[in-house]
Design an enzyme around this catalytic site. Structure first.
Site, PDB file in Angstrom:
ATOM      1  N   GLN A 116      37.504   9.773 -15.679  1.00 37.78           N
ATOM      2  CA  GLN A 116      38.620  10.717 -15.490  1.00 37.78           C
ATOM      3  C   GLN A 116      38.122  12.113 -15.069  1.00 37.78           C
ATOM      4  O   GLN A 116      38.706  13.127 -15.428  1.00 37.78           O
ATOM      5  CB  GLN A 116      39.498  10.807 -16.736  1.00 37.78           C
ATOM      6  CG  GLN A 116      40.291   9.523 -16.979  1.00 37.78           C
ATOM      7  CD  GLN A 116      41.406   9.675 -17.983  1.00 37.78           C
ATOM      8  OE1 GLN A 116      41.349  10.503 -18.890  1.00 37.78           O
ATOM      9  NE2 GLN A 116      42.441   8.847 -17.841  1.00 37.78           N
ATOM     10  N   LYS A 165      35.811  19.728 -22.042  1.00 40.22           N
ATOM     11  CA  LYS A 165      36.026  19.306 -23.423  1.00 40.22           C
ATOM     12  C   LYS A 165      35.044  19.956 -24.386  1.00 40.22           C
ATOM     13  O   LYS A 165      35.408  20.299 -25.517  1.00 40.22           O
ATOM     14  CB  LYS A 165      35.929  17.776 -23.512  1.00 40.22           C
ATOM     15  CG  LYS A 165      36.449  17.220 -24.827  1.00 40.22           C
ATOM     16  CD  LYS A 165      36.604  15.716 -24.770  1.00 40.22           C
ATOM     17  CE  LYS A 165      37.224  15.175 -26.067  1.00 40.22           C
ATOM     18  NZ  LYS A 165      37.432  13.708 -26.011  1.00 40.22           N
TER      19      LYS A 165
END
Length: 587
Positions: A116, A165
């Site tokens: 992703q 992240k």
């Protein structure tokens, strides 16, 4: 003051709270789970779970346009961000302030084709005002505050902050809004007083003037709309508008000519063509307005008021360019004009109005409703008649013929009540936009005027409407055709109807009921009013399948590449002995 330490995910939520955000539209995924965990642990910001990221951005657009505040979106990396691209482009074209926060793979994995992963900053650079990839947690909060500043100031638009992240997990120092670095972006808001004075002088001597207004008036705020109304009423000049500017000047106002452009009113387009002074307030001379550029309003002195310097002289050369915020410029213009005696050439303007009133006699929106088959114009006209007196009404649209009929027959008397996709023409915009409007105004009447093809593009958002108990009304004009495509094929492509209809449409009543909403079908003109009243009486989401004439064309229409004084009108208009062409009347 002691500096606060917190994780990047905590910074995101804290920064949104400090910006006054009360709702976020989003869809979770792996790269934003730390942020979603922080959203779960607080109650100040409401999260609305959409069914597709394109729907999230359109919902945020509806929220932003109906409130004047920025719409906020939260999506994951990769497909989450790429699904949002259409909404971002729509917002850029229509100057809608959107702040999109996207997750990204950890910084050490960027460039490795990780799961992703997408180059979100690269992909969205052409469709945002600005975007950022934040690689240091200490810079995260300040970047978010900067993003809000850029989205809301100058010409509004979408911005994106891409957050890896690991930056969300790491700890850093929180920067508050007041400490954020935003001074480098300071658009000019006051206009050149010498040019404003020249415009005041032009107002004094104009014989055939017109105000041409756009979405920039509404974006400037309620004060700008108030000043526009005052200037129009004090000068007695006629005023028209782009699709995006509807409501800045009231449709019930005595100086209103109706919408301008490809499907604008006959009198508005001819007035634009024949005027001697055109005052463009917050519009950008887009191609749906100008028609053939070399023949656009050939005899006029042109003034252009716009906060975006790149819009000035981009398409049409103007003699009086004024860069600045609409409200500031109109305030100065009124002061200067009044200080010089508030003069105008009243006899000439009166003659100009006499000419305009002659054009009005053509009655370009006239149609005859006979028999049981519902003409789409009649459906919109009755919808307007039965809802116009509602104290808190908002109208959204999808894109196509129904959009133009809504603009022609529904009168917008106030700003921020009309949500439609103008520049990009995005099918699928209206339904999620109506959800955003209803979230912002829970007690309001929110109606989305749709075509069956447009509505199907984001029909999954019915789940959002039902989940959040949003009483949005979906009024679908179902002609079983891609109406505008079919119209162009009829008029311009020899009636070769290449793939402009679907042979597998759903039963919209059953579809609504499958989602847990109410469905209504209207297929007889005699039942139209009762069907609309039933829609309005229901306290939850409603889908109305209004079956209309399949081959109706939307007129007036300026054929592609033609000037404003060459229009196709419907056969019901009072056009005398004008030439008939392609089933319409050429004037």
């Amino acid at each position: 003051m002691e500096q606060e330490q917190m994780t990047g995910a905590s910074m995101v939520v804290r920064a949104l709270q400090d910006q006054g955000v009360d709702v976020v539209f989003g869809y979770p995924g792996g790269a934003v789970l730390p942020i979603y965990d922080e959203v779960f642990q607080q109650n100040r910001i409401r999260h609305v779970l959409v069914r597709h990221e394109q729907g999230a951005v359109h919902a945020a657009e509806g929220y932003a346009r109906s409130t004047g505040r920025p719409g906020v979106v939260l999506v994951t990396s990769g497909p989450g961000a790429t699904n949002a691209v259409t909404g971002l482009t729509d917002a850029l074209m229509d100057s809608v302030p959107i702040v999109l926060l996207s997750g990204q793979v950890p910084t050490f994995m960027i460039g490795n084709d990780a799961f992703q992963e997408a180059d979100t900053v690269g992909i969205t650079r052409p469709c945002t005002k600005h975007n950022w990839l934040v690689k240091e947690t200490d810079r995260l909060a300040g970047t978010i505050h900067e993003a809000f500043h850029v989205a809301m100031n100058g010409r509004p638009g979408p911005v994106l902050v891409d957050i890896p992240k690991d930056v969300q997990f790491a700890s850093g120092t929180y920067t508050g809004p007041d400490a954020a670095q935003t001074g480098h972006y300071a658009p000019k808001i006051t206009g050149d007083i010498e040019v404003i004075t020249s415009l005041a002088e032009a107002i004094e001597t104009a014989k055939r003037p017109i105000f041409y207004t756009g979405g920039g008036v509404i974006n400037s705020g309620d004060r700008a709309c108030e000043l526009l109304r005052r200037l129009v009423d004090n000068t007695g000049f006629p005023v028209t508008s782009t699709l995006m500017g509807l409501g800045a000047y009231p449709a019930s106002g005595k100086n209103w000519l109706g919408m301008l452009g490809m499907h604008g009113l006959y009198e508005a387009n001819l007035a634009m063509h024949d005027c001697d002074l055109m005052i463009n307030v917050g519009a950008r001379f887009d191609d749906r307005i100008t028609g053939r550029v070399q023949d656009f309003s050939p005899g006029s002195v042109k003034a252009h008021i716009d906060i975006d310097p790149s819009s000035i002289n981009k398409v049409i050369h103007v003699e009086l360019p004024i860069i600045g915020d609409v409200a500031h410029v109109l305030e100065d213009l009124l002061k200067v004009w009044k200080s010089r005696g508030a003069k105008s050439d009243a006899p000439a303007v009166q003659e100009w109005w006499a000419q305009i009133n002659e054009w009005r006699k053509v009655d370009c929106l006239k149609f005859n409703q006979t028999g049981r088959t519902i003409r789409p114009q009649h459906a919109i006209q009755r919808l307007e008649a039965l809802t116009k007196d509602h104290p808190d009404r908002y109208i959204c649209t999808e894109v196509g013929q129904h959009q133009m009929w809504a603009a022609q027959y529904m009168g917008m008397n106030d700003p921020k009540r009309w949500m439609t996709s103008g520049g990009l023409g995005t099918m699928g915009y209206g339904f999620p936009s109506s959800i955003g409007v209803q979230i912002a105004h829970p007690d309001a009447l929110v109606i989305n005027v749709a075509g069956e093809a447009s509505w199907l593009m984001n029909m999954q958002e019915m789940g959002t409407a039902v989940q959040y108990r949003l009483p949005v009304k979906q009024f679908i004009l179902n002609n079983e055709r891609l109406g505008m495509v079919r119209q162009w094929q009829e008029l311009l492509h020899g009636e070769r109807y290449s793939h402009s209809w679907s042979e597998a449409l759903p039963d919209f009543v059953k579809l609504a009921e499958a989602f847990g909403a109410k469905g209504i079908q209207i297929d007889d003109a005699a039942d139209l009013d009762d069907g609309i009243k039933e829609m309005l009486a229901h306290d939850g989401p409603v889908v109305v399948d209004c079956v209309v004439e399949k081959h109706e064309n939307c007129f007036p229409m300026i054929p592609s590449g033609e000037p404003h004084n060459k229009m196709l009108l419907g056969e019901d208009a009072d056009t005398g002995n004008a030439i008939k062409e392609g089933g319409a009347v050429l004037v």
